[in-house]
Design a protein around this motif. Structure first.
Motif, PDB file in Angstrom:
ATOM      1  N   ALA A  99       0.827  -1.207   0.000  1.00 41.81           N
ATOM      2  CA  ALA A  99       0.000   0.000   0.000  1.00 41.81           C
ATOM      3  C   ALA A  99       0.864   1.259   0.000  1.00 41.81           C
ATOM      4  N   ALA A 100       1.909   1.263   0.826  1.00 39.34           N
ATOM      5  CA  ALA A 100       2.810   2.414   0.873  1.00 39.34           C
ATOM      6  C   ALA A 100       3.555   2.577  -0.441  1.00 39.34           C
ATOM      7  N   LEU A 101       3.881   1.465  -1.077  1.00 41.02           N
ATOM      8  CA  LEU A 101       4.561   1.523  -2.375  1.00 41.02           C
ATOM      9  C   LEU A 101       3.667   2.202  -3.408  1.00 41.02           C
ATOM     10  N   HIS A 102       2.403   1.830  -3.464  1.00 38.70           N
ATOM     11  CA  HIS A 102       1.485   2.449  -4.421  1.00 38.70           C
ATOM     12  C   HIS A 102       1.322   3.947  -4.153  1.00 38.70           C
ATOM     13  N   GLN A 103       1.313   4.346  -2.888  1.00 36.56           N
ATOM     14  CA  GLN A 103       1.245   5.767  -2.565  1.00 36.56           C
ATOM     15  C   GLN A 103       2.469   6.505  -3.096  1.00 36.56           C
TER      16      GLN A 103
END
Length: 294
Positions: free
Chosen positions: A190-194
């Protein structure tokens, strides 16, 4: 015991009158027919692979899915193309050499202009593969090497490439949790996509601050053809003494020049806007001490 199966071929080549064809007896034969349908340049639709291979559409679709999962084939919105593992058998030697030749003068110019270390990478599976590294006296202090690999999500050059892939493709490369390289490494999907969304909002400029190795910061920009990212250029320096935002426009300009060399007929503006301070930032050496990174 192997059994010869038959199937009706409804490919475009025989659209007028379905023709019965005998399927190759082994999975290896069928995979070979599918892989031989591709060349190293263009992408194909499912129907085109079906037509070229002469196999039933359902068979082609099933095998393509398996090949995508194992890195032999890449799948994006524009179709299917050879993946890193398939190109690594020979095709990528030519492709990688072409990228290196196009980038070489710009890598050296960028290194001389900034005093930093410059990397050229491609995405290989879920890692970046280093094609070139230029950095003079500081290069030996950096834990990277030509032919080496590193998790793409932990590097600026890797994130610059991932930002231009479909989110589903990124999800297929990584699980929910991402193994850390340092305490600053992005830790989950999720943090990667952000982060990738922030990179797209910056029109492709990716930053990395001590995510790959302590003390190392980096700015990266992808080299993009009409079919998507083919490589990435990155500049690495000391994370504590270098304002990476200042040098981002220089890296972006070098990336544009390399892209124009690789794709001279490509009619698309890949300009990456600079930061508010870009026009006033000094363009001399950005390294005050040994520098390095991704």
């Amino acid at each position: 015991m192997e059994v010869n199966l038959t199937a009706v071929d409804f490919s475009l080549e025989h659209a007028g009158s379905p023709v019965k064809r005998e399927l190759p007896p082994s999975m290896i034969d069928r995979m070979t027919l599918i892989l031989e349908s591709f060349d190293s340049r263009g992408a194909l639709t499912l129907e085109e692979v079906t037509c070229r291979s002469g196999l039933p559409r359902s068979t082609v679709h099933r095998i393509l899915d398996q090949l995508v999962g194992r890195g032999w084939i890449d799948h994006a919105s524009y179709g299917y193309c050879l993946g890193a593992r398939a190109l690594g058998l020979g095709g990528s030697d030519t492709g990688h050499r072409r990228i290196r030749e196009a980038a070489a003068p710009h890598l050296h110019e960028l290194a001389l202009q900034t005093g930093a270390i410059v990397h050229l990478t491609v995405l290989d599976g879920n890692e970046v593969l280093y094609l070139d590294k230029v950095g003079g006296q500081f290069a030996s202090s950096v834990p990277s090497r030509v032919g080496g690999r590193f998790p793409a999500y932990a590097t600026a050059c890797g994130k610059a490439i991932l930002a231009w892939l479909e989110p589903e493709r990124v999800d297929a490369l990584y699980g929910k949790r991402l193994p850390p390289c340092t305490e600053r490494t992005i830790g989950d999907n999720a943090a990667l996509h952000q982060e990738l969304n922030r990179i797209r909002k910056r029109r492709g400029v990716a930053f990395e601050r001590e995510e790959a190795a302590p003390g190392i910061g980096c700015v990266g920009v992808a080299l993009r053809g009409v079919d998507g990212p083919v490589a990435a250029l990155s500049l690495a320096a000391d994370a504590r003494s270098t304002r990476l935002e200042w040098v981002a426009p220089i890296v972006a300009d070098a990336a544009r020049k390399i892209t124009r060399t690789l794709f001279p007929d490509q009619d698309r503006d890949d300009a990456v806007p600079g930061t508010p301070m870009a026009t006033t930032a000094p363009l001399g050496s950005v390294v005050s001490k040994a520098a390095g990174g991704r």
